[in-house]
Write an enzyme that holds these catalytic residues in place. Structure first.
Site, mmCIF file in Angstrom:
data_model
loop_
_atom_site.group_PDB
_atom_site.id
_atom_site.type_symbol
_atom_site.label_atom_id
_atom_site.label_comp_id
_atom_site.label_asym_id
_atom_site.label_seq_id
_atom_site.Cartn_x
_atom_site.Cartn_y
_atom_site.Cartn_z
ATOM 1 N N CYS A 130 0.835 -1.207 0.000
ATOM 2 C CA CYS A 130 0.000 0.000 0.000
ATOM 3 C C CYS A 130 0.872 1.261 0.000
ATOM 4 O O CYS A 130 1.998 1.256 0.487
ATOM 5 C CB CYS A 130 -0.921 0.025 1.220
ATOM 6 N N CYS A 167 -3.317 0.726 -17.288
ATOM 7 C CA CYS A 167 -2.983 0.579 -15.862
ATOM 8 C C CYS A 167 -1.757 1.396 -15.491
ATOM 9 O O CYS A 167 -1.264 1.290 -14.370
ATOM 10 C CB CYS A 167 -2.782 -0.893 -15.498
ATOM 11 N N GLU A 180 -4.935 -12.319 -27.793
ATOM 12 C CA GLU A 180 -4.201 -12.420 -26.524
ATOM 13 C C GLU A 180 -3.051 -13.407 -26.712
ATOM 14 O O GLU A 180 -3.204 -14.427 -27.386
ATOM 15 C CB GLU A 180 -5.144 -12.894 -25.425
ATOM 16 N N ASP A 210 -6.130 -3.098 -23.938
ATOM 17 C CA ASP A 210 -5.946 -3.139 -22.480
ATOM 18 C C ASP A 210 -4.597 -3.788 -22.215
ATOM 19 O O ASP A 210 -4.510 -4.927 -21.749
ATOM 20 C CB ASP A 210 -7.089 -3.940 -21.837
ATOM 21 N N GLN A 253 -9.590 -8.865 -14.096
ATOM 22 C CA GLN A 253 -9.463 -7.705 -13.227
ATOM 23 C C GLN A 253 -9.641 -8.110 -11.766
ATOM 24 O O GLN A 253 -10.548 -8.864 -11.425
ATOM 25 C CB GLN A 253 -10.502 -6.648 -13.606
#
Length: 449
Positions: A83, A405, A330, A378, A280
């Protein structure tokens, strides 16, 4: 200008944040990144390290507290590197992330655009449906200390689902009872490397133990311990990874008990997930992100959509109901197998999938004169390969929907698209990973030529 030295104390004002969530201050014109700093605060900081262009410090005493500061709610923070924002209120965290995306798009991408919105996550605690616990050589199970590979034991992570935390505790008890060694990165010895847990919205879980070998001692007892800790467990899998690498998963899997796949529901569709499949990690927020991506795509039911980096087909299949034809690509073969199964189990007949590198697939489809109306991408954190933007431009879609991201690589690719005749017209930040420094963005690029 005063020369900064280690252990000096200085009074500073925190004016903003770095991409990693550190506070930003200046001392005599020199930029200082402050661990634990909150924008708007005046505080005394201790210098930790001085480099040529920047110095690092930590907060020693807060003189004037900002409204954005809160009491830290985790005993492992900030030592654990998982974090970055547990000392901030959630509102302050959201603003820091929104500003980061806007700054990157303007400074790196050259886009004159305001990111006026960030979508907050419906869940801030226990939202991760995929957990990856490293195991230290001393048997500690938890997460890496910030900026190191030393494992801090964490028995109840506030980001992980309770099922995953219980599985980690069960693995720890098994290792202690049977003297099973953890993996030592420096020597390549030891056995247990990682615990990898997927959890569905209903609490079902798929547990994978990553080992430096093909067998574990007392496998039946390990399965029993995991089943007792996780009553909703649908399967236990052993993954073998004997390589000297930071990549978590190896290529070989063996089912110890139950099934090797987990089912989940996303955007009203059922998805079957194997251990390595991309999916996700924040399901509720993913639905909001995909909803915004579909909105930006502007589908009327007549379009052909190409989805590069499609993973298990989540975006592809979510768009299938509003398009004439959808195509997913992919590079991970098991993910493509899952995508095809997911299309079949949801009765979706207008979707097809290709296995291959996104750039190579885009090149091939462009050579075949495919003319999609919309292309969605993505990509992983490194962004698009250099060959992807030119290949997309040759297919000349009206719109490109970019799910990112990493704001920096998104901004770099936005600049590449600008040179290929596409302008960024919309961008929304999405907080997919509360309390961490990561932030997602969904952007719309429209053809200008």
């Amino acid at each position: 200008m005063e020369q900064l030295r280690k252990n000096q104390l200085h009074t500073v004002e925190i004016t903003g944040y770095t991409a990693e969530g550190l506070g930003v201050a200046r001392i005599g014109g020199q930029v200082v990144f402050v661990h634990g700093g909150v924008r708007g605060e005046t505080c005394v900081v201790q210098i930790l390290k001085v480099q040529k262009q920047v110095a690092f410090a930590k907060v020693g005493q807060v003189l004037t507290a900002a409204l954005g500061r809160q009491v830290v709610d985790c005993p492992h923070y900030p030592a654990c590197g998982g974090c970055a924002f547990r000392h901030l209120t959630y509102e302050e965290e959201l603003e820091a992330k929104r500003q980061r995306v806007e700054d990157a798009l303007r400074r790196i991408g050259g886009a004159d655009i305001a990111v006026s919105e960030i979508l907050p996550s419906p869940q801030v605690l226990h939202y991760r449906n995929k957990s990856q616990f490293p195991v230290g050589r001393d048997g500690a199970i938890g997460f890496y200390r910030a900026r190191s590979h030393a494992v801090i034991p964490v028995s109840d992570c506030l980001l992980q689902r309770p099922e995953a935390n219980r599985a980690a505790q069960a693995l720890g008890r098994y290792m202690a009872r049977y003297a099973v060694p953890g993996y030592d990165e420096t020597t390549g010895t030891g056995l247990i490397r990682h615990l990898y847990v997927r959890t569905s919205a209903t609490g079902a879980s798929l547990v994978c133990v990553v080992a430096n070998g093909e067998r574990l001692p007392h496998e039946a007892q390990l399965v029993e311990a995991l089943r007792e800790a996780c009553p909703g467990m649908v399967g236990a899998v052993l993954n073998t990874n004997t390589r000297n690498t930071n990549v978590i998963l190896g290529e070989d899997y063996r089912t110890l008990w139950g099934r090797d796949r987990l089912e989940d529901i996303l955007c009203g569709l059922r998805f079957t997930l194997s251990v390595p499949s991309f999916y996700q990690v924040n399901r509720a927020q993913a639905e909001r992100l995909y909803g915004r991506a579909i909105q930006m795509a502007g589908l009327t039911g007549q379009e052909t959509v190409l989805d590069l980096y499609c993973g298990t087909g989540t975006i592809t299949l979510a768009m299938a109901g509003q398009a004439r034809r959808v195509i997913g690509a992919e590079i991970v073969a098991p993910a493509i197998e899952d995508a095809r199964r997911n299309a079949a189990r949801n009765g979706i007949a207008n979707a097809e999938f290709f296995c291959g590198d996104a750039g190579a697939v885009a090149e091939r489809l462009a050579a075949e004169q495919l003319r999609p109306d919309v292309i969605t991408v993505d990509p992983p954190r490194k962004g698009l390969g250099e060959e992807v933007v030119p290949a997309i431009a040759r297919m000349a879609p009206e719109r490109v929907v970019y799910v990112s991201c990493d704001p920096a690589t998104l901004a770099r690719d936005v600049k590449r698209f600008a040179g290929a005749g596409y302008a960024l017209t919309q961008a929304v930040a999405v907080d997919m990973f509360p309390r961490t420094a990561h932030v997602e963005t969904v952007g719309l690029l429209e053809r200008t030529l």
